[in-house]
Design an enzyme around this catalytic site. Structure first.
Site, PDB file in Angstrom:
ATOM      1  N   GLU A 151       0.634  -1.234  -0.123  1.00  0.00           N
ATOM      2  CA  GLU A 151      -0.126  -0.028  -0.054  1.00  0.00           C
ATOM      3  C   GLU A 151       0.898   1.186  -0.138  1.00  0.00           C
ATOM      4  OE1 GLU A 151      -3.480   1.939   2.623  1.00  0.00           O
ATOM      5  OE2 GLU A 151      -3.289  -0.065   2.572  1.00  0.00           O
ATOM      6  N   ARG A 173      -7.878   2.324  14.289  1.00  0.00           N
ATOM      7  CA  ARG A 173      -8.596   1.029  14.110  1.00  0.00           C
ATOM      8  C   ARG A 173      -8.480   0.260  15.324  1.00  0.00           C
ATOM      9  NH1 ARG A 173     -11.807  -1.568  10.118  1.00  0.00           N
ATOM     10  NH2 ARG A 173     -11.353   0.216   8.699  1.00  0.00           N
ATOM     11  N   GLU A 203     -10.824  -8.432   4.855  1.00  0.00           N
ATOM     12  CA  GLU A 203     -10.164  -8.310   6.151  1.00  0.00           C
ATOM     13  C   GLU A 203     -10.971  -8.926   7.374  1.00  0.00           C
ATOM     14  OE1 GLU A 203      -7.503  -4.665   6.284  1.00  0.00           O
ATOM     15  OE2 GLU A 203      -9.494  -3.934   5.671  1.00  0.00           O
TER      16      GLU A 203
END
Length: 1345
Positions: free
Chosen positions: A776, A854, A1209
């Site tokens: 990423e 998160r 995920e």
């Protein structure tokens, strides 16, 4: 003495015919050769009528003379016809990213060439050396099942039985209707020209490369003469060790001798005393010989052979066993496999035949044989011809044991061979030999223990004395290489106990003694039984409407045939250069000098690139806190300092290793604990608070405090980072072919380094061989370097990282430390939670703040907690920057929640599943971040999973099993997950980004039109080229209408963009063009404010529940996954086959995270676990034996396309059910030892952690006395500040950790184990206090390790 008869290699490569290669370099592997030919590196070798898989990355091209090589392209293709093996993989959804698919195909193909109707056990063994990362192993097994004997003749499986009733079989006709049949007569034949040459007398060959000479003799006399002339030459057959040493350890062997053609070294003879095996026989041939001997001979004569077969099953994969020689041969004649893996099995058993110019001699392997690490009494000029493995005698018993991090294809942590001979008809020991590997630099024998046990009866008293003696004799220093000291010492006792019980049972069967049965045997593989439940397509849905149907992956056939093009498959450009990185070997240091003079002398060297060559900005990274090249200071091992460019990959590697760098070392920070101690944190500490935590604790019946550490994880995508940069030669244009998940940032960072606008750089991504978040942002560090190199040279530049480079440089999942305090009621209801999360961010910010966000947003997992106080801190350390990974912090946050949930259930004395269900959210509840839960299906998933898994019935069976077994325990756990869907990094929540690159031919006036229409300068508008993939259906530039057509099209497009921008410009009228367009496609209604604890961080949630059952071996820490049931809410699935693959793949990846994959660093910041040899991901044998996955029905999601939900995920965390099932089994084992309190189990639950947690008499015998530490000032005068508390008590520092000792006094207890020493480090000088010097004063600068 050397006669150069031939200097070419004659090979047959399918689909090609004869290939004759002249002037072959001995350092060239088959992989390198095939890549030059643009062929896959997945191969099968044909030796006459025998077919074998092999690793092309290790096999030397020189060793392939007169060998047929079949690549995956050679067995079938999409242009003509796929091979049945390829077809089944493709049509059965067995390929996702596809990078590993050719390897699976070739393993299956080779198996079918040798056995067209294999058993399921044969299939599982054939796949043992293959690994997946993005999909489950079950799919590959299911594909192969269609060829198995059980499928073709299902009476041996769970058949419907209707054949006997005359109504037809449940599988009748399936073979013909689904796939083309396998027809062995249509396979390629062995090349006749090679068959003719096979019977001819071979001639000696010699190949000379730039650095290495390869000699392949054909007679023993030639070999003896060569070894006499080159006594230090390495003997190589499979190249499975020498190849690794030369490639990864930078070792050079100028002369290599290949004895594979020597008849005497390939012979197998059965004598009256045993079986003699040639030293060049492969492990596969040894296995076949042993297996035949076991079937033909009486059982009492094959004790040793059976032990060899048991261990060979876990030794490497078939690709290695097919070419690697036996370890006893490898160690002794220079033909190496893996050190000390099989050697302990043969101590005091082997008779070795040696040969030299002085003649032959026979030696016995005994305690005098090894003189040092990889040193023996064998003379340099001597050659090992053969080894005799003796038959066992009546009354003689032999066992071999091995413990590794992974059962399949892994190097042993500790291995041993144990042999006992009893006097006729008695249980009195006449002779006993115990040998161990992994407890010293060489294989060692427990001579003192054996001497004491000789003449004794085989009874409990012997067992007790043996363990006591072994605990003293098999000692290890606390600083022993490899660590795991307590674990390794415990294994020596556990192995002997297993041997004791094994022999006791055999004596019982012979009537010599009576004994009870014990469950102590090693785990044996069970054939997998996968089951997948898909959704039904609604009635009335049109046949043409493919949404919701299990459509086959569009590239599956190309992936299965090797035709799919990945980044490094792109054909080489003319004058293309290869780049190899030069990285730091220090974690924190100043760069004093960089010397490239030696590198410049390497053939093919072109130039060295560093910070001074960057035409734009050397500053890069998400937070602009990184550099393209390190300039003055390095902040981690693997920090890129420069790069070498050369004409070939081999030359660039050699040149890069020749670059010399001098450093001035600085003190590194490696661990989270060190960062906390030194307050080394990144700014922007986040908090989420809800309710009144203090009041919640006051109202609670119980308060529990604790902490849990979760290790990091390597992405281990099968395709490593790869970039090809092609400069276009005008206006700074650059075309980048990259394996990346983030083309936008790749473009932006490369353009920034080149000093050109982003629209001058085009990034192309055809496909990726896996990413999982690792590509990423971290792919940009390589891409920018390659782009700068291409700019400097003006030539195309390519670089694909090797696995060890990739692991060293790119970072992985963030390690986490969670500290918690939870208040709860007697019934298990949670009232209040106070939690602190610390993550190891590495040397730069990257995405660490988003990951921590998160984690905080998932600290509740699925539980309603009325009062919460939480803080998340990212630690700045001297490790490569950690980054995004599947789950993005969610698994870490939820794992710590399940830790305290598990412990509080134990504290309440209630079943964990009841406490978990009690605390689950309900529809309409509000989370701790104040988002209302809508469409909450988790309780449905929970109930369905309990039902489908037969949870309560199986739990009773597990309790009964645990009562009947002391050394094997089973556990079961059911775990929920609630995973929020959106990026926690706000700017990533967008559908696409607006790139103003107009692809029209009117290069001058079109930018003028766009400039006026948009109100931006023409410098922001650039026309790259016309391409039908960006602008289809273009009209020709003719009839004088081009300006009208294209100009008006641009004008209309600009008006559409302006209309979309209008509300954004009104809200931010002073913003720049870049500010406005960056907000253009943000997903609406998603955003969260941590300071106010308000907003909506997630668009919606995906839910799931998993129930897993495991069995642990309490003596070794090994475990096997027996069964897993998953119920997953994916909304209305767009493609259930792909969704199921994602669920299974994520779950298996999570098994690695929570039970196996462990990153180990030295105190200096060096990564020990680099490469697949040291870092193990789950293999075929690690998946649950039974695996059931179902998708929740009738749960449409209104927030996504066609009512679907994200699935990549969310399922990963469900593998925590395996971790807590293991913990449940450990509880049962500890209960048998009288321990019922909660205990700490960090992640991953490796064999070491499992074994050490199963406290018993063996762990207590080897655990060093623990120490209670306190300040001297806090004690009354005259008392000791440091006291021994006895085995297993008190506190001890973790592996690699230390405790400051500010003026402590040590008094050694009289019970101090005489085999232990107290190690104290003072600066760089190690001091030791022994029992005979009981008092030792520690100054302020001393540390206890």
């Amino acid at each position: 003495l050397i006669c150069v008869v031939e200097h070419f290699v004659f090979i047959n490569i399918f689909p090609f015919l004869q290939v004759v290669e002249k002037d072959v370099d001995p350092e060239t592997t088959l992989l390198t050769y095939l890549r030059r030919k643009s062929l896959s590196n997945e191969i099968a070798l044909m030796y006459c009528f025998s077919h074998h898989t092999a690793n092309a990355c290790l096999f030397p091209i020189c060793a392939l003379h007169h060998v047929a090589v079949t690549t995956v392209e050679g067995i079938g293709n999409t242009k003509s016809r796929l091979h049945p093996a390829q077809e089944r993989i493709a049509k059965s959804h067995g390929s996702q990213c596809g990078f590993c698919t050719p390897g699976i195909v070739m393993s299956m193909y080779t198996l079918l060439r040798n056995n067209p109707e294999p058993h399921m056990e044969d299939i599982e063994d054939a796949f043992q050396g293959n690994i997946h990362r993005d999909q489950t192993y079950y799919i590959s097994l299911e594909c192969a099942i269609f060829f198995s004997e059980q499928f073709l003749f299902p009476q041996d499986m769970n058949c419907c039985g209707r054949v006997a009733n005359g109504t037809g079989c449940c599988r009748s006709g399936r073979e013909n209707t689904m796939f083309q049949p396998l027809d062995p007569t249509q396979e390629p034949i062995f090349p006749p020209e090679l068959m003719v040459s096979f019977n001819k007398q071979q001639k000696q060959m010699c190949f000379k490369g730039e650095r290495v000479m390869w000699i392949q003799p054909t007679t023993l006399s030639e070999l003896v003469a060569l070894k006499s002339q080159y006594p230090n030459a390495k003997l190589v057959v499979g190249n499975t060790e020498v190849g690794i040493e030369m490639r990864l350890k930078n070792l050079l062997y100028p002369v290599i001798i290949a004895p594979a053609w020597i008849p005497e070294m390939n012979a197998v003879q059965h004598t009256e005393t045993g079986v003699t095996i040639g030293a060049a026989c492969t492990l596969k041939s040894v296995e076949e010989v042993m297996r035949k001997a076991v079937s033909d001979l009486p059982p009492y004569k094959t004790e040793i052979f059976q032990a060899v077969l048991e261990q060979l099953r876990w030794f490497a994969g078939p690709q290695i066993r097919n070419v690697a020689v036996s370890d006893f041969g490898g160690d002794l004649c220079g033909v190496k496999a893996f050190p000390h893996t099989l050697l302990p099995f043969f101590i005091y058993l082997l008779l070795m035949s040696l040969c030299s110019t002085e003649g032959r001699r026979t030696v016995t392997m005994d305690e005098k044989f090894f003189t040092g690490y990889r040193k023996t009494i064998v003379k340099p000029e001597e050659i090992l011809l053969s080894v005799e493995i003796p038959y066992s005698k009546k009354g003689e018993y032999f066992s071999a044991f091995k413990q590794a991090s992974r059962r399949e294809d892994d190097i042993a942590i500790v291995t041993c061979g144990m042999r006992v001979l009893f006097k006729d008809g008695t249980s009195q020991v006449e002779e006993i030999k115990l040998s161990y590997g992994g407890m010293a630099p060489t294989t060692i024998l427990a001579l003192k223990t054996c001497k004491e046990l000789t003449g004794r009866g085989w009874n409990d008293k012997l067992l007790q004395d043996a363990c006591r003696l072994l605990s003293g004799e098999m000692d290890l220093s606390p600083s022993a290489p490899g660590g795991m000291v307590d674990f390794r010492r415990t294994l020596t006792l556990s192995f002997f106990f297993k041997f004791y019980l094994t022999v006791l049972q055999k004596l019982s069967k012979s009537g010599t003694v009576k004994c009870l049965l014990f469950s102590h045997q090693c785990f044996h593989p069970l054939s997998s039984q996968p089951c997948v439940l898909l959704q039904e397509v609604p009635k009335g849905q049109a046949v043409e409407d493919m949404v919701g149907r299990p459509l086959v992956h569009v590239s599956a056939s190309k992936q299965a045939s090797g035709e799919a093009v990945y980044c490094d498959d792109i054909p080489h450009y003319e004058n293309e250069l290869y780049l190899t990185l030069v990285t730091s070997t220090k974690a924190h240091a100043k760069i004093l000098s960089v010397d490239t003079s030696e590198a410049q002398s390497v053939p093919g060297f072109v130039c060295f690139v560093s910070a001074k060559d960057v035409p734009g900005s050397n500053v890069t990274g998400i937070a602009n806190d990184e550099t393209v090249f390190a300039k003055d200071v390095v902040t981690c091992v693997g920090h890129i300092i420069g790069a070498v460019l050369a004409d070939t990959q081999e030359h660039s590697r050699r040149a890069a290793k020749a670059v010399k760098i001098k450093y001035e070392e600085l003190k590194p920070i490696v661990t989270i604990q060190e960062a906390i101690e030194k307050q080394s944190f990144f700014k922007d500490i986040k908090r989420i608070n809800k309710g009144d935590v203090k009041k919640g604790f006051e109202e609670s019946d119980h308060i529990l405090e604790g902490e849990m550490y979760l290790g990091g994880q390597e992405h281990f995508y099968l395709e490593t980072h790869c970039t090809l940069a092609v400069p276009k030669g005008e206006d700074g244009e650059m075309e980048l072919f990259v394996s990346t998940q983030n083309p936008m940032k790749t473009q932006e960072f490369a353009a920034n380094a080149l000093g050109v606008p982003s629209n001058r750089v085009v990034v192309r991504v055809k496909r990726m061989g896996g990413g999982f978040g690792g590509k990423e942002t971290r792919s940009t560090i390589l891409t920018s370097v390659v782009a700068v190199a291409a700019f400097k040279t003006g030539r195309a530049v390519r670089c694909m990282l090797d696995r060890d480079e990739d692991m060293l440089i790119s970072g992985g999942r963030h390690p986490f430390l969670g500290r918690y305090k939870v208040g709860f009621m007697k019934n298990g209801r949670v009232k209040s939670l106070e939690v602190s999360y610390y993550s190891n961010g590495g040397n730069s910010v990257d995405l660490s703040h988003g990951v921590m966000d998160r984690a905080l947003l998932h600290l509740d997992n699925s539980y309603n907690i009325p009062n919460v106080s939480s803080v998340g801190i990212v630690c700045k350390t001297n490790l490569p920057s950690n980054t995004a990974f599947r789950g993005f912090g969610g698994p870490q946050g939820m794992m710590i929640a399940e830790c305290w949930m598990s412990d509080l259930a134990r504290k309440c004395g209630l079943p964990p599943e009841e406490v978990r269900k009690l605390n689950l959210y309900h529809e309409g509840d509000t989370t701790h971040f104040n988002q209302k839960l809508e469409g909450f299906t988790l309780r449905r998933c929970w109930d369905e999973c309990l039902s489908s898994s037969s949870y309560h019935a199986r739990k009773k069976l597990i309790e009964e099993f645990n009562k009947q077994n002391r050394w094997k325990k089973r556990g079961m756990s059911i775990i929920p997950t609630k995973f929020g869907i959106s990026f926690t990094v706000p700017f990533l929540n967008q559908v696409c980004k607006c790139h103003l690159i107009a692809a029209y031919q009117l290069f001058t006036f079109v930018p003028q039109v766009a400039s006026r229409a948009l109100g931006v300068p023409t410098s922001k508008i650039y026309i790259s080229e016309t391409s039908t993939n960006t602008v289809p259906n273009t009209s020709p530039t003719a009839a004088s209408v081009s300006a009208d057509i294209n100009g008006m099209a641009v004008y209309n497009a600009c008006q559409t963009i302006l209309k979309r921008l209008e509300p954004i410009k009104q809200s931010n009228p002073k913003g720049s063009w870049e500010d406005w367009v960056s907000c253009l496609y943000l997903i609406p209604d998603v955003g969260y404010n941590f300071e106010k604890n308000e907003g909506k961080p997630f668009s919606y949630f995906s839910y799931g529940v998993a129930c897993s059952e495991v069995e642990i071996d309490c003596l070794t820490g090994d475990h096997k996954n027996i069964r897993t049931d998953i119920v997953m809410d994916v909304g209305t699935s767009l493609n259930p086959a792909i969704d199921i693959g994602q669920i299974e793949g994520a779950f298996v990846q999570g098994i690695g995270l929570f039970t196996m994959e462990e990153l180990r660093y030295s105190p200096e910041g060096n990564l020990y676990t680099r490469g697949p040899g040291m870092y193990k991901i789950p293999a075929f044998g690690d998946i649950p034996t039974e695996f059931y996955v179902s998708l929740l029905r009738d749960c449409p999601n209104s927030k996504a396309v066609y009512s679907s939900k994200a699935v990549g995920e969310p399922p990963l965390f469900l593998s925590a059910s395996v971790f807590y099932a293991i913990k449940d089994a450990i509880y049962s084992a500890r209960k048998d030892s009288g321990l019922t309190e909660a205990f700490r189990l960090d992640s991953p639950a490796t064999p070491e952690r499992i074994r050490n947690a199963c406290v018993d008499i063996f762990t207590k015998m080897v655990t060093a006395p623990a120490l209670t530490i306190c300040s001297l000032a806090s004690l009354p005068h005259g008392e000791c500040a440091w006291k021994s508390q006895g085995p297993g008590a008190g506190i001890r520092a973790g592996w690699g950790g230390c405790v400051p000792a500010r003026k402590y006094l040590c008094t050694v207890s009289p019970t101090f184990n005489p085999f232990h020493s107290l190690s104290v480090v003072h600066g760089t000088k190690a001091l030791t206090a022994f029992p005979d010097a009981p008092d030792y004063h520690l100054s302020e600068n001393h540390y206890l390790w």
